[in-house]
Design a protein around this motif. Sequence first.
Motif, PDB file in Angstrom:
ATOM      1  N   THR A 104     -15.095   6.009   1.129  1.00 23.41           N
ATOM      2  CA  THR A 104     -15.516   4.603   1.278  1.00 23.41           C
ATOM      3  C   THR A 104     -16.865   4.322   0.642  1.00 23.41           C
ATOM      4  N   THR A 110      -9.418   0.802   4.122  1.00 23.88           N
ATOM      5  CA  THR A 110      -8.155   0.070   4.277  1.00 23.88           C
ATOM      6  C   THR A 110      -7.387  -0.080   2.974  1.00 23.88           C
ATOM      7  N   TYR A 112      -6.555   2.298   1.013  1.00 29.01           N
ATOM      8  CA  TYR A 112      -5.797   3.505   0.730  1.00 29.01           C
ATOM      9  C   TYR A 112      -4.516   3.540   1.552  1.00 29.01           C
ATOM     10  N   PRO A 113      -3.471   4.208   1.065  1.00 29.69           N
ATOM     11  CA  PRO A 113      -2.254   4.418   1.871  1.00 29.69           C
ATOM     12  C   PRO A 113      -2.603   5.200   3.146  1.00 29.69           C
ATOM     13  N   GLU A 114      -1.757   5.089   4.140  1.00 29.57           N
ATOM     14  CA  GLU A 114      -2.044   5.690   5.439  1.00 29.57           C
ATOM     15  C   GLU A 114      -2.327   7.196   5.359  1.00 29.57           C
ATOM     16  N   PRO A 115      -1.519   7.983   4.617  1.00 23.83           N
ATOM     17  CA  PRO A 115      -1.814   9.426   4.561  1.00 23.83           C
ATOM     18  C   PRO A 115      -3.206   9.702   3.973  1.00 23.83           C
ATOM     19  N   ARG A 117      -5.691   7.625   4.014  1.00 28.42           N
ATOM     20  CA  ARG A 117      -6.662   7.095   4.967  1.00 28.42           C
ATOM     21  C   ARG A 117      -6.990   8.144   6.044  1.00 28.42           C
ATOM     22  N   ILE A 118      -5.963   8.822   6.522  1.00 26.70           N
ATOM     23  CA  ILE A 118      -6.177   9.857   7.538  1.00 26.70           C
ATOM     24  C   ILE A 118      -7.042  10.990   6.975  1.00 26.70           C
ATOM     25  N   LYS A 121     -10.697   9.980   6.640  1.00 24.92           N
ATOM     26  CA  LYS A 121     -11.406   9.921   7.922  1.00 24.92           C
ATOM     27  C   LYS A 121     -11.750  11.305   8.475  1.00 24.92           C
TER      28      LYS A 121
END
Length: 463
Positions: A104, A110, A112-115, A117-118, A121
């Motif tokens: 980031t 937000t 990025y695709p969910e995978p 994003r995880i 993080k």
Amino acid sequence: MFFKLKDDRIYESMVTTPLSVADIAFGEIGWALLRGVAAATGFLAIVSVLGYVESPWILLALPGAVLIGFCFAAIGLAVTTWLRTMQDFQLIQLVMLPMFLFATTFYPVTVYPEPVRILVKCLPLYHGIELLRGPALGDLHPGLLLSAGYLLALGGGGRLRGPAEARTSADVVTGTRPGRGAGEPTDEELVRNSRVGKVPPPHARTPDRVEYRDVVYAEIDGYRPLMLDLTVPAAASAPVPLLIWIHGGAWRRGSPRVGESWLGVADPVGAAVAAGYAVATVQYRFSGEAHYPAQRDDVRAAVATLRGLAPEAGLDPGRFGAWGESAGGHLAAVLGLDRRDAGPESRVQAVVAWYAPSDLAAFDRAPGSPEGRLLGPAARQDEAARLAGPLAHVSAQAPPTLLVHGDADPLVPCDQSRRFAAALTGAGATAELVVVPGAGHCFDGADLREPVRLSLDFFDRHL
């Protein structure tokens, strides 16, 4: 930190004092935090003056920056202990660049695709950015506590790892001495070798070589145990000649493990083993630990111990060669030529010295200079300085000697080797001088493989 650990071996020297490994770790992390606090405070002051502050909660960014500094300093401390060569820093870049691009720094998570994003993080840089962004914008939320806990836990794990290479030395030293003595060693403490070591189990075995690590060759009261590494050809059918490598570093730093130094690209140990030689790489006391002739006595002790180990290790005790660079070249030449108070067990049959000082009386011997640190109080005495160099011990009985020197060396003038070679030849000894055109100290600007080839060819002819 890498150079302190691998090159200067500062940590190794520090653990011979009452300092512990934890002291070293806290010291390095504390110093990093002081620098980080200074930078963060300055940055906060600048953005305040420029009117970019949107919330008084930005003051919380300062302890947040300290926590980020702690986390990354501790991780850096841990990672450094795993690095072996300068090339390993490329692996750090391989990790840092994607983390910088995706955490980031440029885009909100937000996008990025969910995978992805995880994964983002889970990165420490993401949590660091969150910990600063919230207070800076006045957006305080429970997630900041999660980020703070994450960084604290990660930093704590890195701190526990500590300088592991120094820990190895600490384990060896623990129980040997409580701390360095206040004075210089007595004559009895300068014995060449208090006990002949045993060849330990192999550290590594490959089809072409067997490596033994941390062979203790001398234990001098009040100092760290002195060690050497020994590499022997695996398939030798008869005792093999031995080359004793002595590293440089202005007599006050450096590592005997050639593969971890700048010489690793030329791999002189591998080239020597391939040519049928065993290679011993030896430690010696630095000038910050003891003044000359302690260093000469140390390398003599190493040779004597290796000669005692020759039957067990498969070495030919009649074919030992000394090979050194810079300060180590000086010690290799002194080992070969200065036979005062020396027994036959520490004799070598050939010497190769790269860009080595031969006449210490010709150098600046001010208290802070390498020569001044080496000689200590004797630096003020011209005769003592002269006798500390191999040029003072030239005779017809000198072993065959090869001198290799760059003619653009700014630290040790090439004239040092020219004068040394002329004196050896004039005395009737066998000597060869190879001047590398345009090369600086450490053969800077030249192909390192050529001096290795020339050196092994010389040993082939004289061992």
